[in-house]
Design a protein around this motif. Structure first.
Motif, PDB file in Angstrom:
ATOM      1  N   ALA A   1       0.847  -1.198   0.000  1.00 27.34           N
ATOM      2  CA  ALA A   1       0.000   0.000   0.000  1.00 27.34           C
ATOM      3  C   ALA A   1       0.883   1.249   0.000  1.00 27.34           C
ATOM      4  O   ALA A   1       0.602   2.236  -0.691  1.00 27.34           O
ATOM      5  N   LYS A   2       1.964   1.179   0.761  1.00 26.02           N
ATOM      6  CA  LYS A   2       2.915   2.302   0.800  1.00 26.02           C
ATOM      7  C   LYS A   2       3.537   2.525  -0.593  1.00 26.02           C
ATOM      8  O   LYS A   2       3.612   3.661  -1.082  1.00 26.02           O
ATOM      9  N   LEU A   3       3.941   1.432  -1.232  1.00 29.48           N
ATOM     10  CA  LEU A   3       4.519   1.528  -2.585  1.00 29.48           C
ATOM     11  C   LEU A   3       3.537   2.171  -3.561  1.00 29.48           C
ATOM     12  O   LEU A   3       3.938   2.897  -4.469  1.00 29.48           O
ATOM     13  N   LEU A   4       2.252   1.883  -3.364  1.00 30.13           N
ATOM     14  CA  LEU A   4       1.228   2.404  -4.276  1.00 30.13           C
ATOM     15  C   LEU A   4       0.766   3.808  -3.891  1.00 30.13           C
ATOM     16  O   LEU A   4      -0.131   4.370  -4.506  1.00 30.13           O
ATOM     17  N   GLY A   5       1.385   4.375  -2.851  1.00 27.79           N
ATOM     18  CA  GLY A   5       1.148   5.788  -2.558  1.00 27.79           C
ATOM     19  C   GLY A   5       0.174   6.102  -1.452  1.00 27.79           C
ATOM     20  O   GLY A   5      -0.093   7.285  -1.187  1.00 27.79           O
ATOM     21  N   ALA A   6      -0.391   5.096  -0.794  1.00 24.25           N
ATOM     22  CA  ALA A   6      -1.373   5.375   0.262  1.00 24.25           C
ATOM     23  C   ALA A   6      -0.738   6.207   1.367  1.00 24.25           C
ATOM     24  O   ALA A   6       0.398   5.952   1.774  1.00 24.25           O
ATOM     25  N   GLU A   7      -1.485   7.199   1.833  1.00 21.29           N
ATOM     26  CA  GLU A   7      -0.949   8.067   2.884  1.00 21.29           C
ATOM     27  C   GLU A   7      -1.414   7.646   4.265  1.00 21.29           C
ATOM     28  O   GLU A   7      -0.741   7.910   5.252  1.00 21.29           O
ATOM     29  N   GLN A   8      -2.580   7.018   4.355  1.00 18.61           N
ATOM     30  CA  GLN A   8      -3.031   6.494   5.649  1.00 18.61           C
ATOM     31  C   GLN A   8      -3.143   4.987   5.562  1.00 18.61           C
ATOM     32  O   GLN A   8      -3.904   4.459   4.739  1.00 18.61           O
ATOM     33  N   ILE A   9      -2.365   4.292   6.379  1.00 14.27           N
ATOM     34  CA  ILE A   9      -2.375   2.829   6.388  1.00 14.27           C
ATOM     35  C   ILE A   9      -2.532   2.373   7.836  1.00 14.27           C
ATOM     36  O   ILE A   9      -1.624   2.537   8.654  1.00 14.27           O
ATOM     37  N   ILE A  10      -3.706   1.831   8.130  1.00 12.74           N
ATOM     38  CA  ILE A  10      -4.026   1.387   9.492  1.00 12.74           C
ATOM     39  C   ILE A  10      -3.812  -0.120   9.557  1.00 12.74           C
ATOM     40  O   ILE A  10      -4.431  -0.872   8.805  1.00 12.74           O
ATOM     41  N   LEU A  11      -2.936  -0.552  10.438  1.00 11.49           N
ATOM     42  CA  LEU A  11      -2.671  -1.979  10.601  1.00 11.49           C
ATOM     43  C   LEU A  11      -3.407  -2.498  11.824  1.00 11.49           C
ATOM     44  O   LEU A  11      -3.217  -1.999  12.934  1.00 11.49           O
ATOM     45  N   MET A  12      -4.279  -3.504  11.609  1.00  8.70           N
ATOM     46  CA  MET A  12      -4.969  -4.134  12.734  1.00  8.70           C
ATOM     47  C   MET A  12      -4.207  -5.387  13.137  1.00  8.70           C
ATOM     48  O   MET A  12      -4.139  -6.355  12.377  1.00  8.70           O
ATOM     49  N   GLY A  13      -3.643  -5.363  14.335  1.00  9.01           N
ATOM     50  CA  GLY A  13      -2.872  -6.511  14.817  1.00  9.01           C
ATOM     51  C   GLY A  13      -2.455  -6.229  16.235  1.00  9.01           C
ATOM     52  O   GLY A  13      -2.441  -5.077  16.667  1.00  9.01           O
ATOM     53  N   ARG A  14      -2.113  -7.294  16.970  1.00  7.41           N
ATOM     54  CA  ARG A  14      -1.787  -7.027  18.365  1.00  7.41           C
ATOM     55  C   ARG A  14      -0.516  -7.698  18.849  1.00  7.41           C
ATOM     56  O   ARG A  14      -0.333  -7.920  20.032  1.00  7.41           O
ATOM     57  N   HIS A  15       0.350  -8.028  17.888  1.00 12.47           N
ATOM     58  CA  HIS A  15       1.639  -8.589  18.277  1.00 12.47           C
ATOM     59  C   HIS A  15       2.682  -7.514  18.007  1.00 12.47           C
ATOM     60  O   HIS A  15       3.012  -7.243  16.863  1.00 12.47           O
ATOM     61  N   LYS A  16       3.209  -6.933  19.100  1.00  8.86           N
ATOM     62  CA  LYS A  16       3.976  -5.699  18.961  1.00  8.86           C
ATOM     63  C   LYS A  16       5.186  -5.843  18.037  1.00  8.86           C
ATOM     64  O   LYS A  16       5.479  -4.941  17.252  1.00  8.86           O
ATOM     65  N   VAL A  17       5.873  -6.979  18.106  1.00  6.65           N
ATOM     66  CA  VAL A  17       7.034  -7.166  17.230  1.00  6.65           C
ATOM     67  C   VAL A  17       6.599  -7.033  15.766  1.00  6.65           C
ATOM     68  O   VAL A  17       7.291  -6.427  14.945  1.00  6.65           O
ATOM     69  N   ARG A  18       5.434  -7.585  15.485  1.00 11.06           N
ATOM     70  CA  ARG A  18       4.937  -7.556  14.108  1.00 11.06           C
ATOM     71  C   ARG A  18       4.439  -6.153  13.722  1.00 11.06           C
ATOM     72  O   ARG A  18       4.747  -5.668  12.640  1.00 11.06           O
ATOM     73  N   THR A  19       3.657  -5.570  14.606  1.00  5.93           N
ATOM     74  CA  THR A  19       3.122  -4.251  14.245  1.00  5.93           C
ATOM     75  C   THR A  19       4.251  -3.210  14.190  1.00  5.93           C
ATOM     76  O   THR A  19       4.157  -2.252  13.419  1.00  5.93           O
ATOM     77  N   ASP A  20       5.315  -3.417  14.963  1.00  9.46           N
ATOM     78  CA  ASP A  20       6.470  -2.510  14.833  1.00  9.46           C
ATOM     79  C   ASP A  20       7.089  -2.628  13.439  1.00  9.46           C
ATOM     80  O   ASP A  20       7.456  -1.624  12.824  1.00  9.46           O
ATOM     81  N   LEU A  21       7.192  -3.860  12.946  1.00 12.49           N
ATOM     82  CA  LEU A  21       7.701  -4.039  11.576  1.00 12.49           C
ATOM     83  C   LEU A  21       6.710  -3.423  10.588  1.00 12.49           C
ATOM     84  O   LEU A  21       7.108  -2.807   9.591  1.00 12.49           O
ATOM     85  N   GLY A  22       5.426  -3.530  10.901  1.00 12.82           N
ATOM     86  CA  GLY A  22       4.400  -2.898  10.066  1.00 12.82           C
ATOM     87  C   GLY A  22       4.608  -1.387   9.994  1.00 12.82           C
ATOM     88  O   GLY A  22       4.491  -0.780   8.922  1.00 12.82           O
ATOM     89  N   ARG A  23       4.929  -0.788  11.123  1.00  9.27           N
ATOM     90  CA  ARG A  23       5.191   0.666  11.112  1.00  9.27           C
ATOM     91  C   ARG A  23       6.409   0.968  10.247  1.00  9.27           C
ATOM     92  O   ARG A  23       6.435   1.941   9.492  1.00  9.27           O
ATOM     93  N   GLU A  24       7.425   0.107  10.359  1.00  9.22           N
ATOM     94  CA  GLU A  24       8.634   0.304   9.534  1.00  9.22           C
ATOM     95  C   GLU A  24       8.274   0.199   8.044  1.00  9.22           C
ATOM     96  O   GLU A  24       8.828   0.928   7.220  1.00  9.22           O
ATOM     97  N   PHE A  25       7.334  -0.682   7.713  1.00  8.62           N
ATOM     98  CA  PHE A  25       6.916  -0.865   6.310  1.00  8.62           C
ATOM     99  C   PHE A  25       5.983   0.250   5.836  1.00  8.62           C
ATOM    100  O   PHE A  25       5.684   0.330   4.646  1.00  8.62           O
ATOM    101  N   GLY A  26       5.480   1.071   6.759  1.00 11.31           N
ATOM    102  CA  GLY A  26       4.642   2.185   6.297  1.00 11.31           C
ATOM    103  C   GLY A  26       3.325   2.388   7.012  1.00 11.31           C
ATOM    104  O   GLY A  26       2.594   3.329   6.676  1.00 11.31           O
ATOM    105  N   ALA A  27       2.988   1.534   7.979  1.00  9.14           N
ATOM    106  CA  ALA A  27       1.720   1.729   8.701  1.00  9.14           C
ATOM    107  C   ALA A  27       1.769   3.061   9.450  1.00  9.14           C
ATOM    108  O   ALA A  27       2.746   3.366  10.128  1.00  9.14           O
ATOM    109  N   THR A  28       0.704   3.842   9.309  1.00 11.11           N
ATOM    110  CA  THR A  28       0.644   5.126  10.013  1.00 11.11           C
ATOM    111  C   THR A  28      -0.069   4.983  11.351  1.00 11.11           C
ATOM    112  O   THR A  28       0.112   5.817  12.236  1.00 11.11           O
ATOM    113  N   ASP A  29      -0.898   3.944  11.491  1.00 18.75           N
ATOM    114  CA  ASP A  29      -1.634   3.714  12.734  1.00 18.75           C
ATOM    115  C   ASP A  29      -1.707   2.215  12.985  1.00 18.75           C
ATOM    116  O   ASP A  29      -1.751   1.431  12.028  1.00 18.75           O
ATOM    117  N   VAL A  30      -1.714   1.863  14.253  1.00 12.15           N
ATOM    118  CA  VAL A  30      -1.893   0.457  14.621  1.00 12.15           C
ATOM    119  C   VAL A  30      -3.109   0.361  15.533  1.00 12.15           C
ATOM    120  O   VAL A  30      -3.242   1.140  16.479  1.00 12.15           O
TER     121      VAL A  30
END
Lengths: 345, 345
Positions: free
Chosen positions: A187-216
Motif C-alpha cells: 500500500a505504501k509503494l502504491l502511494g497510500a498516505e493512511q495505512i491502518i494496521l490491525m494486529g496485536r503482536h507488537k514485534v509484528r506491528t512494529d515491523l508494520g510501522r517500519e513498512f509504512g503503517a501510520t496507525d496500529v
C-alpha cells in the motif's frame, strides 16, 4: 533427497523420498536453495485429519536449475530462479491477462502429489511459464527478500492492487502476519498516505510501522471498528486488505470499510458461506474482491524494487532453520514464537 | 388524498390518508403525476407479515412541485420533477462522490412512515438534493421513460457501471424483469458487444433483444451455466449483472462468471449469507460489487439520452392503472401478467 510431509494436524516430518525426475519436456528440475514455511501452511497444521495425509509441503522456493526438459527454452542449468506458488504456462488467455492462478494448464503445488518446496529439490512443470530468472548468486543476501516474490510479497501486493489502493485511499490491513505486513508495504509503494494496521503482536506491528503503517489498532470486534472509524473521520477505510482467511477477519473487514469501499481478500478463506446481504456488503455498495495472487505477474514489477533496495520484504523472516528442523519451524510459527521461518536446505 | 398501503403479503389497499404538509424548511410538496409498482415491491407482497404493516408503498415518481420550504432554493411551484428512490442532501462527502444512497442525511422512502410514491401527493425531504427538474410537460409522452430514472433504468445502469462494462467485456444479465432488461440497455449504451440475457419469459426476452441482448439463455442451473460457457469460449462472462435478488440468482452468477470477472448485484438480496469462499468467488479471483443504485447520480447522464430519443426505457411498462387499481397492478405483476405497471393518479 529430504522432503517435508504433513501427516495430520501438528504432525510434520522430514523424510527421505525419491529424487524428482523430468516427466514432461516442459519440466525443469530445480535444486532448492531457499524456501520457507507459509502462514497458509498453518491452516492444515491446525486442522488436517490424518486420513488426508501424508502430503508434501511447501510452495515457495528459490533454487538452481539442474536439468531442463527438451522443450524448455528460456532456462538452462545453473540459472537461479524463483517460483510463484502456482505454476502456469504463461501463454493462455488468463496468463496473458496477468491472472496466472487461473491458467488453463496450471495449478497449485499442493495439486502435485510428489512435489513440494520444503525439500532439497523439485520438479517444476511448465518451467518456461512458471520460473523467473534472478540476476544474483544463490547465496545473495537478498535471497530472503527474493523468496517473498514467491508468495507473501506478491500476495500482499495483489491485495493492494486488486483493492485499488492509490494516493487517495485510506487503507486498513486486517492481520499482522507476513502477508498483512507486506500488504502494508505494498500500500505504501502504491502511494497510500493512511495505512491502518490491525494486529496485536507488537514485534509484528512494529515491523508494520517500519513498512509504512501510520496507525496500529490492537482492538478487535466492535472496539476495533470504532477505533478505525475514529481514524477515518467516522467513515471507515476506503480499502480493507484482509490477510487472515478466518471468518472473524472477514466480519471485521465489512465493519471497518467505508460505504462505496472495497474489501480485498488474500487470506485463503477457511469458510465457504459468509454475510453478503444488505447489512454487510450490499447496503453500502461494498465491493469484495481478491483471491489467490498471480504472483508470477508481479515479479516483473517488484523484482527491481528488491534488487535496488527500495524495499526489504525479507524482514518478515525472523528465523532460519535447516531442512531437518522444519517441523520445529512449524511449531514456532504456530506458537507465534516466529513470524515467518526461512528454510535453507 | 389517496395512498397505497400494504397490510401484509398479498394485501394491498388504497385508502384516504391526510394530505402531506411541509415539516422542514428543506421539504417540498409534490403532486404525483406518474408512479409505478416496482419489482422490489413484490418481495414484501410475497412475504410480509401482517404485524409489520400497514406501510405506505411506492418509491418512484414524477410530479409537480406544489409548495417548497423556506430553504429550498433550486425548485419552485409548477416545476416537473423526478425523484430517485432514495432522498439525499446532495452535499455530503458521499453525495459529492456520486454515492447518494449512502448520504449521511438521506434515506429510503420506506424509512418515512407517512410517505410513499403510490399516492396522489408526497412530502420530499432535502428537496434541493433529491429532486431533478425535467424540461417537459407532465403529460409528455416521455413520462414513462422519465420515470425509469427514479429507479429501474438508473439501477440497471448502476449494475453495468459498477461491473465495469465496456466495449471489451462480455456481459451476462441474470433476470428478465425491468431492471434486468434495463441492465441490458445500459450494457449496450456502455458499448458491450456480447450481452447474454438469462430469462425465460419470451415477451420480456424479446424486449431484451430490442434493448441490445445478443443471446438469450432460457436454461437455469447447471444447464444455464453450460449454455453461457458455450457462448463465451468456455470461459464465462467478464461481467454478470444480477438483477433478481434471490439466492439462486446469485449462485447462477458465480457459476457463469469468468475467472477474474465481476458479479454486479442490484437485485436487493433476500438472503444475508451466501457462498464467498474458494469454490465460489475466491478461487477464481471473482469480484462481487453493487448495491442500492445512487440513481440521483445517473440522472445527469441518462436524462439527455431519454430526451433525445436515443433510448426508450419506458417500454418496460406494459400496463397502466389509476390509483384505485394499484392492488390489481400488484397482482398482475406477481402473476407475471404484467412486466411493470405504471400508475397515473
Amino acid at each position: 533427497m529430504k522432503a517435508t510431509l504433513m501427516y495430520g494436524a501438528g504432525d510434520v516430518r522430514v523424510e527421505d523420498v525419491p529424487d524428482p525426475v523430468i516427466q514432461q519436456p516442459t519440466d525443469a528440475l530445480v535444486r532448492i536453495t531457499t524456501s520457507c514455511v507459509c502462514g497458509s501452511d498453518l491452516h492444515p497444521y491446525g486442522s488436517m485429519s490424518p486420513e488426508s495425509g501424508p502430503v508434501r509441503m511447501g510452495h515457495e522456493f528459490l533454487g538452481v536449475v539442474e536439468e531442463t526438459g527438451a522443450e524448455v527454452s528460456t532456462l538452462k542449468a545453473g540459472d537461479l530462479v524463483v517460483a510463484p506458488f502456482a505454476f502456469s504456462d504463461g501463454t493462455c488467455a488468463f496468463c496473458r491477462e496477468g491472472l496466472h492462478t487461473s491458467c488453463v494448464h496450471g495449478g497449485f503445488w499442493d495439486g502435485l502429489e510428489q512435489e513440494g518446496g520444503q525439500a532439497e529439490a523439485i520438479r517444476v512443470p511448465l518451467a518456461d511459464g512458471t520460473l523467473a530468472k534472478l540476476p544474483v548468486e544463490p547465496d545473495s543476501a537478498l535471497a530472503p527478500s527474493l523468496l517473498t516474490l514467491s508468495d507473501v510479497f506478491g500476495t500482499g501486493y495483489h491485495a493492494a492492487v486488486s483493492g485499488g489502493v492509490d494516493a487517495g485511499t485510506s487503507v486498513a490491513v486486517v492481520g499482522d502476519g507476513a502477508v498483512g505486513l507486506l500488504a502494508v508495504l505494498s500500500a505504501k509503494l502504491l502511494g497510500a498516505e493512511q495505512i491502518i494496521l490491525m494486529g496485536r503482536h507488537k514485534v509484528r506491528t512494529d515491523l508494520g510501522r517500519e513498512f509504512g503503517a501510520t496507525d496500529v489498532v490492537a482492538e478487535r470486534g466492535d472496539e476495533g471498528i470504532e477505533r478505525v472509524r475514529e481514524l477515518t473521520r467516522g467513515e471507515g477505510a476506503h480499502v480493507v486488505l484482509e490477510a487472515v482467511g478466518y471468518r472473524p477477519a472477514y466480519e471485521q473487514s465489512y465493519g471497518i470499510v467505508r460505504p462505496g469501499g472495497t474489501i480485498s481478500r488474500v487470506g485463503v478463506p477457511q469458510y465457504e458461506e459468509a454475510p453478503v446481504g444488505f447489512g454487510s456488503l450490499f447496503g453500502g455498495n461494498i465491493t469484495l474482491t481478491g483471491g489467490p495472487a498471480p504472483t508470477r505477474a508481479y515479479i516483473d514489477t517488484l523484482l527491481p524494487r528488491v534488487l535496488d533496495g527500495t524495499v526489504d520484504p525479507g524482514k518478515v523472516f525472523d528465523r532460519t532453520v535447516g531442512i531437518d528442523q522444519v517441523p520445529d519451524g512449524y511449531r514456532a510459527m504456530a506458537d507465534r514464537e516466529a513470524l515467518n521461518v526461512l528454510v535453507t536446505p
